[in-house]
Motif scaffolding. Structure first.
Motif, PDB file in Angstrom:
ATOM      1  N   SER A 212      53.892  36.235  36.316  1.00 41.02           N
ATOM      2  CA  SER A 212      53.515  36.367  35.048  1.00 41.02           C
ATOM      3  C   SER A 212      52.847  37.695  34.439  1.00 41.02           C
ATOM      4  O   SER A 212      52.242  37.837  33.680  1.00 41.02           O
ATOM      5  N   ILE A 213      52.787  38.675  35.690  1.00 39.99           N
ATOM      6  CA  ILE A 213      52.223  39.967  35.655  1.00 39.99           C
ATOM      7  C   ILE A 213      53.068  41.005  34.301  1.00 39.99           C
ATOM      8  O   ILE A 213      54.294  40.750  34.524  1.00 39.99           O
ATOM      9  N   ASN A 214      52.444  41.362  33.554  1.00 44.50           N
ATOM     10  CA  ASN A 214      53.056  42.381  32.653  1.00 44.50           C
ATOM     11  C   ASN A 214      52.024  43.493  32.405  1.00 44.50           C
ATOM     12  O   ASN A 214      50.881  43.527  32.955  1.00 44.50           O
ATOM     13  N   ALA A 215      52.264  44.401  31.293  1.00 44.47           N
ATOM     14  CA  ALA A 215      51.449  45.405  31.002  1.00 44.47           C
ATOM     15  C   ALA A 215      50.067  44.898  30.436  1.00 44.47           C
ATOM     16  O   ALA A 215      49.104  45.891  30.565  1.00 44.47           O
ATOM     17  N   GLN A 216      50.083  43.699  29.913  1.00 46.51           N
ATOM     18  CA  GLN A 216      48.822  43.481  29.413  1.00 46.51           C
ATOM     19  C   GLN A 216      47.890  43.030  30.092  1.00 46.51           C
ATOM     20  O   GLN A 216      46.640  43.116  30.225  1.00 46.51           O
ATOM     21  N   ASN A 217      48.308  42.235  31.161  1.00 43.58           N
ATOM     22  CA  ASN A 217      47.380  41.484  32.074  1.00 43.58           C
ATOM     23  C   ASN A 217      47.444  42.178  33.612  1.00 43.58           C
ATOM     24  O   ASN A 217      47.056  41.353  34.487  1.00 43.58           O
ATOM     25  N   ALA A 218      48.058  43.476  33.742  1.00 43.95           N
ATOM     26  CA  ALA A 218      48.592  43.869  35.035  1.00 43.95           C
ATOM     27  C   ALA A 218      47.055  43.985  35.803  1.00 43.95           C
ATOM     28  O   ALA A 218      47.216  43.549  37.045  1.00 43.95           O
ATOM     29  N   ALA A 219      45.941  44.362  35.096  1.00 43.01           N
ATOM     30  CA  ALA A 219      44.779  44.712  36.039  1.00 43.01           C
ATOM     31  C   ALA A 219      44.056  43.154  36.645  1.00 43.01           C
ATOM     32  O   ALA A 219      43.816  43.041  37.814  1.00 43.01           O
ATOM     33  N   ASP A 220      44.206  42.342  35.593  1.00 45.69           N
ATOM     34  CA  ASP A 220      43.612  41.119  35.985  1.00 45.69           C
ATOM     35  C   ASP A 220      44.445  40.273  36.904  1.00 45.69           C
ATOM     36  O   ASP A 220      43.985  39.775  37.937  1.00 45.69           O
ATOM     37  N   ASN A 221      45.643  40.129  36.823  1.00 43.18           N
ATOM     38  CA  ASN A 221      46.659  39.342  37.800  1.00 43.18           C
ATOM     39  C   ASN A 221      46.732  39.979  39.077  1.00 43.18           C
ATOM     40  O   ASN A 221      46.697  39.357  40.038  1.00 43.18           O
ATOM     41  N   ALA A 222      46.658  41.439  38.949  1.00 48.04           N
ATOM     42  CA  ALA A 222      46.846  42.102  40.343  1.00 48.04           C
ATOM     43  C   ALA A 222      45.650  41.950  41.238  1.00 48.04           C
ATOM     44  O   ALA A 222      45.594  41.736  42.339  1.00 48.04           O
ATOM     45  N   ASN A 223      44.537  41.925  40.288  1.00 47.91           N
ATOM     46  CA  ASN A 223      42.998  41.718  41.238  1.00 47.91           C
ATOM     47  C   ASN A 223      42.948  40.300  41.667  1.00 47.91           C
ATOM     48  O   ASN A 223      42.882  40.195  42.761  1.00 47.91           O
ATOM     49  N   GLN A 224      43.397  39.206  41.256  1.00 50.00           N
ATOM     50  CA  GLN A 224      43.406  37.843  41.526  1.00 50.00           C
ATOM     51  C   GLN A 224      44.386  37.695  42.691  1.00 50.00           C
ATOM     52  O   GLN A 224      44.112  37.049  43.647  1.00 50.00           O
ATOM     53  N   ALA A 225      45.504  38.111  42.638  1.00 49.07           N
ATOM     54  CA  ALA A 225      46.727  38.206  43.538  1.00 49.07           C
ATOM     55  C   ALA A 225      46.046  38.827  44.645  1.00 49.07           C
ATOM     56  O   ALA A 225      46.448  38.243  46.060  1.00 49.07           O
ATOM     57  N   VAL A 226      45.582  40.193  44.757  1.00 52.23           N
ATOM     58  CA  VAL A 226      45.153  40.872  45.873  1.00 52.23           C
ATOM     59  C   VAL A 226      43.950  39.904  46.688  1.00 52.23           C
ATOM     60  O   VAL A 226      43.817  39.720  47.991  1.00 52.23           O
ATOM     61  N   ILE A 227      43.011  39.335  45.898  1.00 51.29           N
ATOM     62  CA  ILE A 227      41.998  38.523  46.338  1.00 51.29           C
ATOM     63  C   ILE A 227      42.631  37.455  47.204  1.00 51.29           C
ATOM     64  O   ILE A 227      42.022  37.043  48.132  1.00 51.29           O
ATOM     65  N   LEU A 228      43.490  36.771  46.250  1.00 51.13           N
ATOM     66  CA  LEU A 228      44.065  35.573  47.195  1.00 51.13           C
ATOM     67  C   LEU A 228      44.686  35.887  48.434  1.00 51.13           C
ATOM     68  O   LEU A 228      44.760  35.183  49.398  1.00 51.13           O
ATOM     69  N   TRP A 229      45.528  36.989  48.345  1.00 48.15           N
ATOM     70  CA  TRP A 229      46.176  37.371  49.437  1.00 48.15           C
ATOM     71  C   TRP A 229      45.214  37.794  50.707  1.00 48.15           C
ATOM     72  O   TRP A 229      45.641  37.352  51.925  1.00 48.15           O
ATOM     73  N   LYS A 230      44.143  38.387  50.356  1.00 51.41           N
ATOM     74  CA  LYS A 230      43.232  38.897  51.509  1.00 51.41           C
ATOM     75  C   LYS A 230      42.652  37.578  52.176  1.00 51.41           C
ATOM     76  O   LYS A 230      42.347  37.603  53.231  1.00 51.41           O
ATOM     77  N   SER A 231      42.028  36.602  51.258  1.00 53.30           N
ATOM     78  CA  SER A 231      41.644  35.630  51.504  1.00 53.30           C
ATOM     79  C   SER A 231      42.323  34.554  52.559  1.00 53.30           C
ATOM     80  O   SER A 231      42.186  34.011  53.462  1.00 53.30           O
ATOM     81  N   TYR A 232      43.902  34.411  52.155  1.00 50.79           N
ATOM     82  CA  TYR A 232      44.413  33.870  52.882  1.00 50.79           C
ATOM     83  C   TYR A 232      44.848  34.473  54.376  1.00 50.79           C
ATOM     84  O   TYR A 232      45.065  33.773  55.310  1.00 50.79           O
ATOM     85  N   LEU A 233      45.022  35.779  54.172  1.00 44.83           N
ATOM     86  CA  LEU A 233      45.290  36.497  55.797  1.00 44.83           C
ATOM     87  C   LEU A 233      43.849  36.185  56.515  1.00 44.83           C
ATOM     88  O   LEU A 233      43.896  36.036  57.943  1.00 44.83           O
ATOM     89  N   GLU A 234      42.650  36.086  55.760  1.00 41.21           N
ATOM     90  CA  GLU A 234      41.468  35.785  56.895  1.00 41.21           C
ATOM     91  C   GLU A 234      41.804  34.386  57.361  1.00 41.21           C
ATOM     92  O   GLU A 234      41.340  34.020  58.484  1.00 41.21           O
ATOM     93  N   GLU A 235      42.061  33.464  56.580  1.00 41.32           N
ATOM     94  CA  GLU A 235      42.344  31.872  57.251  1.00 41.32           C
ATOM     95  C   GLU A 235      43.182  31.899  58.209  1.00 41.32           C
ATOM     96  O   GLU A 235      43.141  31.157  59.224  1.00 41.32           O
ATOM     97  N   LEU A 236      44.519  32.815  57.973  1.00 41.65           N
ATOM     98  CA  LEU A 236      45.286  32.928  58.966  1.00 41.65           C
ATOM     99  C   LEU A 236      44.796  33.626  60.587  1.00 41.65           C
ATOM    100  O   LEU A 236      45.150  33.022  61.449  1.00 41.65           O
ATOM    101  N   ASP A 237      44.355  34.564  60.116  1.00 42.92           N
ATOM    102  CA  ASP A 237      44.044  35.593  61.653  1.00 42.92           C
ATOM    103  C   ASP A 237      42.424  35.349  61.813  1.00 42.92           C
ATOM    104  O   ASP A 237      42.051  35.777  63.149  1.00 42.92           O
ATOM    105  N   GLY A 238      41.714  34.932  61.189  1.00 42.54           N
ATOM    106  CA  GLY A 238      40.193  34.716  61.364  1.00 42.54           C
ATOM    107  C   GLY A 238      39.608  36.007  61.472  1.00 42.54           C
ATOM    108  O   GLY A 238      38.609  36.096  61.936  1.00 42.54           O
ATOM    109  N   GLN A 239      40.058  36.945  60.828  1.00 37.42           N
ATOM    110  CA  GLN A 239      39.374  38.398  60.709  1.00 37.42           C
ATOM    111  C   GLN A 239      39.104  38.615  59.397  1.00 37.42           C
ATOM    112  O   GLN A 239      39.558  38.129  58.449  1.00 37.42           O
TER     113      GLN A 239
END
Length: 323
Positions: A212-239
């Motif tokens: 759903s990312i586009n020119a209007q919501n690029a900043a907000d969606n990208a920020n949520q996606a990166v936070i979600l990605w980092k949090s999931y990696l913490e759950e998997l690796d414990g780092q």
């Protein structure tokens, strides 16, 4: 004269022997009895003092009556020498459950000698059954009629508590045995299932933000996606990943595609720049998360003979993965 004396002595001995071997005396101490009520029966036997005897057995010789009690008395001896007579007696407390109106009893006493054992029976004594039922004649019996219909009375159901307790005990024992035998396989299976559920949830949320990312919501969606990605990696690796900067993440993974994808994400978040490869860059991050997930899953499956520990979670990871 001598012959007369010898005949007299033989006759006297014969008479004494006959007298000594007289039958025992047994009689009921009442003339009527009731069903189930105790009554008494006396047994007496007179004999020479040198005679050994056995009174009747209370189990087999008093049938069909049941012996409730036996009262025995000390042997009484009267006279001396050849004229001595001993008397043994006992009183039995009996109970009858027979319905015969006239009931008889005849019991034996056994005389023990050096060669044999002789049974002497009492004369049969009679006792009458006294009934408490009302007496009716033959015509009165025909006045009774059978009920053609009766109303059933419902009974209150009672809960079977012993069966419940037994069932719970059996279930508890079986559950304990199953847990002891299959604890480690079941624990690994549970953690693998939990790992799969979290990965599917991450994929659904991350793909929704990426598509759903586009020119209007690029900043907000990208920020949520990166936070979600980092949090999931913490759950998997414990780092720790959420506190790392882009350069630190690029240095940790040391992959050109991942480094380029992180830079594109920074452009979208801080510069609000939407590029044609923005979705592809987010897909690279998703692929990296999938590789780490597959590696973590293989590690869990390879654990044998050891309890599987839970993957560490942070508060940020839990909140980020909440649908």
């Amino acid at each position: 004269m001598i012959r007369f004396v010898a005949c007299f002595s033989l006759l006297f001995s014969l008479c004494w022997t006959i007298q000594a071997q007289q039958a025992p005396v047994g009689r009921f101490l009442t003339d009527s009895i009731e069903i189930g009520r105790p009554f008494r029966y006396s047994l007496t036997y007179s004999h020479r003092p040198t005679v050994d005897l056995i009174f009747p057995d209370t189990i087999s010789h008093f049938a069909p009556y049941r012996v409730e009690d036996v009262a025995t008395f000390t042997t009484q001896t009267t006279g001396t020498g050849a004229q001595a007579i001993s008397r043994d007696s006992a009183v039995y407390t009996l109970v009858s459950f027979e319905t015969d109106s006239i009931q008889l009893l005849r019991v034996p006493i056994r005389i023990i000698s050096a060669n044999d054992c002789t049974a002497l029976y009492t004369a049969a004594d009679t006792v009458f059954l006294r009934s408490r039922l009302p007496q009716t004649d033959s015509t009165g019996l025909h006045s009774f009629t059978l009920a053609t219909e009766t109303t059933l009375t419902p009974l209150r159901q009672q809960f079977n508590y012993p069966l419940l307790v037994s069932s719970l005990l059996v279930i508890g024992v079986l559950s304990t045995l199953l847990f002891i035998l299959f604890r480690q396989p079941l624990q690994r299976l549970w953690w693998l299932s939990r790992l799969d559920r979290h990965y599917r949830r991450f994929q659904q949320q991350f793909n929704r933000l990426s598509r759903s990312i586009n020119a209007q919501n690029a900043a907000d969606n990208a920020n949520q996606a990166v936070i979600l990605w980092k949090s999931y990696l913490e759950e998997l690796d414990g780092q720790s990943y959420t506190s790392l900067t882009t350069s630190e993440l690029a240095e940790r993974f040391n992959e050109e595609k991942v480094t380029a994808a992180l830079r594109d994400a920074d452009l979208m978040i801080y510069g609000n720049v939407f590029l044609s490869q923005s979705q592809s860059s987010l897909q690279v991050l998703s692929d990296l998360a999938e590789r780490i997930y597959q590696r973590r899953r293989r590690e869990m499956q390879s654990i044998a003979g050891q309890p599987t520990s839970a993957p560490p979670e942070t508060s940020e990871a839990s909140s980020a993965l909440t649908p």
